[in-house]
Design an enzyme around this catalytic site. Structure first.
Site, PDB file in Angstrom:
ATOM      1  N   ARG A   1     -52.835 127.371  -3.351  1.00 32.41           N
ATOM      2  CA  ARG A   1     -53.819 127.389  -2.264  1.00 32.41           C
ATOM      3  C   ARG A   1     -55.230 127.164  -2.826  1.00 32.41           C
ATOM      4  NH1 ARG A   1     -52.737 132.806   0.363  1.00 32.41           N
ATOM      5  NH2 ARG A   1     -54.608 132.208   1.517  1.00 32.41           N
TER       6      ARG A   1
ATOM      7  N   ARG B   1     -57.737 105.891  27.425  1.00 26.49           N
ATOM      8  CA  ARG B   1     -56.281 105.761  27.260  1.00 26.49           C
ATOM      9  C   ARG B   1     -55.736 106.608  26.105  1.00 26.49           C
ATOM     10  NH1 ARG B   1     -56.938  99.301  27.496  1.00 26.49           N
ATOM     11  NH2 ARG B   1     -59.020  99.953  26.865  1.00 26.49           N
TER      12      ARG B   1
ATOM     13  N   ALA C   1     -40.617 137.885 -12.949  1.00 25.11           N
ATOM     14  CA  ALA C   1     -40.268 137.584 -11.554  1.00 25.11           C
ATOM     15  C   ALA C   1     -40.767 138.694 -10.645  1.00 25.11           C
ATOM     16  CB  ALA C   1     -38.761 137.449 -11.417  1.00 25.11           C
TER      17      ALA C   1
ATOM     18  N   ALA D   1     -69.167 101.553  19.363  1.00 21.03           N
ATOM     19  CA  ALA D   1     -68.457 102.827  19.217  1.00 21.03           C
ATOM     20  C   ALA D   1     -68.879 103.829  20.284  1.00 21.03           C
ATOM     21  CB  ALA D   1     -68.728 103.403  17.830  1.00 21.03           C
TER      22      ALA D   1
HETATM   23  C1  UD1 Z   1     -62.118  94.209  24.252  1.00 22.84           C
HETATM   24  C2  UD1 Z   1     -62.415  92.765  24.679  1.00 22.84           C
HETATM   25  C3  UD1 Z   1     -61.111  91.997  24.683  1.00 22.84           C
HETATM   26  C4  UD1 Z   1     -60.458  92.068  23.314  1.00 22.84           C
HETATM   27  C5  UD1 Z   1     -60.298  93.507  22.855  1.00 22.84           C
HETATM   28  C6  UD1 Z   1     -59.859  93.517  21.396  1.00 22.84           C
HETATM   29  C7  UD1 Z   1     -64.295  92.817  26.229  1.00 22.84           C
HETATM   30  C8  UD1 Z   1     -64.718  92.742  27.657  1.00 22.84           C
HETATM   31  N1  UD1 Z   1     -63.020  92.748  25.999  1.00 22.84           N
HETATM   32  O1  UD1 Z   1     -61.292  94.790  25.251  1.00 22.84           O
HETATM   33  O2  UD1 Z   1     -61.350  90.636  25.040  1.00 22.84           O
HETATM   34  O3  UD1 Z   1     -59.205  91.393  23.349  1.00 22.84           O
HETATM   35  O4  UD1 Z   1     -61.524  94.224  22.961  1.00 22.84           O
HETATM   36  O5  UD1 Z   1     -59.512  94.806  20.945  1.00 22.84           O
HETATM   37  O6  UD1 Z   1     -65.136  92.920  25.357  1.00 22.84           O
HETATM   38  N2  UD1 Z   1     -67.550 100.035  24.014  1.00 22.84           N
HETATM   39  C9  UD1 Z   1     -68.846 100.493  24.007  1.00 22.84           C
HETATM   40  N3  UD1 Z   1     -69.518 100.587  25.180  1.00 22.84           N
HETATM   41  C10 UD1 Z   1     -68.964 100.214  26.370  1.00 22.84           C
HETATM   42  C11 UD1 Z   1     -67.626  99.746  26.352  1.00 22.84           C
HETATM   43  C12 UD1 Z   1     -66.948  99.667  25.158  1.00 22.84           C
HETATM   44  O7  UD1 Z   1     -69.403 100.804  22.957  1.00 22.84           O
HETATM   45  O8  UD1 Z   1     -69.653 100.318  27.386  1.00 22.84           O
HETATM   46  C13 UD1 Z   1     -66.843  99.964  22.713  1.00 22.84           C
HETATM   47  C14 UD1 Z   1     -65.615 100.849  22.644  1.00 22.84           C
HETATM   48  O9  UD1 Z   1     -65.946 102.107  22.103  1.00 22.84           O
HETATM   49  C15 UD1 Z   1     -64.688 100.071  21.739  1.00 22.84           C
HETATM   50  C16 UD1 Z   1     -65.111  98.635  21.918  1.00 22.84           C
HETATM   51  O10 UD1 Z   1     -66.377  98.646  22.541  1.00 22.84           O
HETATM   52  O11 UD1 Z   1     -64.878 100.432  20.361  1.00 22.84           O
HETATM   53  C17 UD1 Z   1     -64.126  97.835  22.762  1.00 22.84           C
HETATM   54  O12 UD1 Z   1     -64.020  98.440  24.046  1.00 22.84           O
HETATM   55  P1  UD1 Z   1     -62.626  98.576  24.778  1.00 22.84           P
HETATM   56  O13 UD1 Z   1     -62.870  99.252  26.087  1.00 22.84           O
HETATM   57  O14 UD1 Z   1     -61.617  99.130  23.884  1.00 22.84           O
HETATM   58  O15 UD1 Z   1     -62.335  97.026  25.072  1.00 22.84           O
HETATM   59  P2  UD1 Z   1     -60.914  96.370  25.315  1.00 22.84           P
HETATM   60  O16 UD1 Z   1     -60.479  96.639  26.717  1.00 22.84           O
HETATM   61  O17 UD1 Z   1     -59.985  96.701  24.237  1.00 22.84           O
HETATM   62 CA    CA Z   2     -60.048  98.122  22.527  1.00 20.43          CA
END
Ligand code: UD1
Ligand code: CA
Length: 458
Positions: free
Chosen positions: A332, A15, A379, A9
């Site tokens: 409220r 995005r 009223a 997280a």
């Molecule tokens: C990731 C997977 C992808 C999968 C997809 C599913 C990888 C490289 N790719 O891609 O294969 O299909 O999820 O939804 O793992 N996060 C961190 N620290 C970081 C980067 C990310 O905690 O440095 C957390 C983000 O907050 C998020 C999760 O990891 O909750 C996934 O990261 P995100 O960047 O959304 O990965 P995707 O590109 O969706």
């Molecule tokens: Ca993701």
């Protein structure tokens, strides 16, 4: 065997185009991270670790008390994020679930099945996969000739033929814990995004002849990863359908579930009937046999049995058994309606308690008032509770009768059985059993009409 969980997280969620960290965006009134944590809580784990980073303090503030977390100060990728948990976990024997904070629809039941499958396959890693109609954006599951998983390739690194693969990585896995941290020491940033990919551990396991299994979801909807607000709306729709279905199974009638918006974790009793275009949010509880008509919005409220809400907005209020409001009423915060109270059309009540059987049928404002039993509001009654600086209280005792268009200038007290004449501006207390008349007396000027500008002849 011991079970652990790591919840990712730390990402910014670029995005989403939002100041709010992605995992705090809500689906059915509950943050995505809270959904994931409650699903994880249905697995019997020894320890859960949340990886926080971007806006860490804001994310930490939402965690249930006692949740472990570790900070990833730079977001260098999902592999790097998991590795951050090494200090707390790396030397433990057991199995570790890794799940992303942006996949709020994966259920606790699925997570338990994933663990069971992982054990049955004696695997080092088991990937939760799904078949996507449109796999764009997800990592693809590349399988060899013998159909076993070879690797996961990210969208940005995929060849044309790999992009055609419809089996996707949901971003949820169970690993043998020690093997996971061993493999994480070997991953590099040699890829299109220059990040440490967690997904690269799969190829490492394969090169070491370890077993990699894949457990495929029947329903792609569960795997939805929310990266932008389009997916957020899709997640909301799927979650809402799930919530509504459960209420219907529990005995609640939803006239049009497609347009009924009920937050997660709201309890509704059997025999309650809810029409379309109703919104129920926050910490709300609704008991049995409640009728809620279209256009109503209920937030943080307690609605007891045998009540009715017609096209009304209820916030932070309690409606007792047999009470009813609307159409077009507004309760409220800090309003309490006792049993059998009737609040009718175009009535607003705020920070007030109305006693049993009291009625305010039309066009009335009741604010900062303590009202006894069986009081009748004519009223157009107004409690004038605000002088531009302070709020003042109005007290009205049992059986009082407030004439139409009375203005009660607070602080003021109307005693038991007291009556105010219609049109009165009441500035002094009205004693028990008294009648207060506080208005100008009528004068009829005979034959004067013809002298007035409005006159049009006989
Ligand atoms: C990731 C997977 C992808 C999968 C997809 C599913 C990888 C490289 N790719 O891609 O294969 O299909 O999820 O939804 O793992 N996060 C961190 N620290 C970081 C980067 C990310 O905690 O440095 C957390 C983000 O907050 C998020 C999760 O990891 O909750 C996934 O990261 P995100 O960047 O959304 O990965 P995707 O590109 O969706
Ligand atoms: Ca993701």
């Amino acid at each position: 065997m011991n079970k652990y969980a790591i919840i990712l997280a730390a990402g910014k969620g670029t995005r989403m185009k939002s100041k709010l960290p992605k995992v705090l965006h809500e689906v059915a009134g509950k943050s995505m991270l809270a959904h994931v944590l409650s699903h994880v809580s249905s697995v019997d784990t020894e320890k859960n670790i949340v990886i926080v980073g971007h806006e860490a303090e804001r994310v930490i503030a939402t965690l249930p008390k006692g949740t472990n977390y570790v900070k990833q100060s730079e977001q260098l990728g999902t592999g790097h994020a998991v590795k951050i948990a090494a200090d707390l976990l790396a030397d433990q024997e057991g199995m570790t679930l890794v799940i992303a904070g942006d996949t709020p629809l994966i259920t606790g039941e699925t997570l338990n099945r994933l663990f069971a499958y992982h054990q049955s396959q004696k695997a080092t890693a088991t990937i939760l996969t799904a078949i996507a109609e449109n796999p764009t954006g997800y990592g693809r599951i590349v399988r060899g000739d013998d159909h076993s998983v070879e690797k996961i390739v990210e969208q940005k690194d995929a060849s044309e033929s790999e992009k055609a693969i419809k089996e996707i990585n949901t971003g949820t896995y169970v690993f043998d814990n020690k093997s996971l941290f061993m493999a994480l020491n070997k991953i590099t940033t040699n890829n299109a995004q220059g990040e440490y990919y967690l997904t690269d551990v799969i190829e490492i396991f394969k090169s070491m002849q370890k077993t990699v299994a894949a457990f495929s979801l029947d329903d792609f909807n569960e795997s939805l990863g929310v990266n932008d607000r389009v997916a957020l709306a899709q997640a909301e729709k799927i979650m809402r359908a799930r919530i509504n279905k459960q209420h219907m199974i529990n005995g609640v009638t939803l006239i049009d579930p497609e347009t009924t918006y009920i937050d997660a974790d709201i309890e509704i009793g059997a025999e309650t009937v809810i029409e379309g275009n109703v919104v129920i949010k926050g910490k709300t509880t609704i008991f049995n046999h409640v009728n809620i008509t279209n256009g109503s919005r209920i937030i943080d409220s307690e609605i007891h049995s045998d009540t009715e809400i017609r096209n009304s907005t209820i916030e932070g209020s309690r409606m007792s058994v047999g009470s009813n409001v609307g159409p077009y009423a507004h309760l409220r915060p800090e309003t309490v309606l006792s049993e059998d109270v009737h609040v009718g059309n175009f009535v607003e009540v705020k920070s007030s308690t109305l006693g049993k059987g009291t009625k305010a049928g039309h066009l009335t404002y009741i604010g900062n008032a303590t009202v006894g039993e069986k009081v009748n509001f004519g009223a157009g009654t107004i409690t004038a509770n605000y002088d531009g600086h302070n709020k003042f209280n109005t007290e009205i005792d049992d059986f009082a009768f407030i004439g139409s268009n009375t203005t009660l200038i607070a602080p003021v007290h109307v005693g038991k059985n007291g009556l105010t004449a219609a049109g009165s501006v009441v500035i002094d207390d009205v004693p028990n059993e008294a009648v207060a008349i506080a208005r100008g007396r009528q004068v009829n000027k005979l034959n004067r009409a013809k002298k007035m500008p409005h006159y049009r002849g006989q």
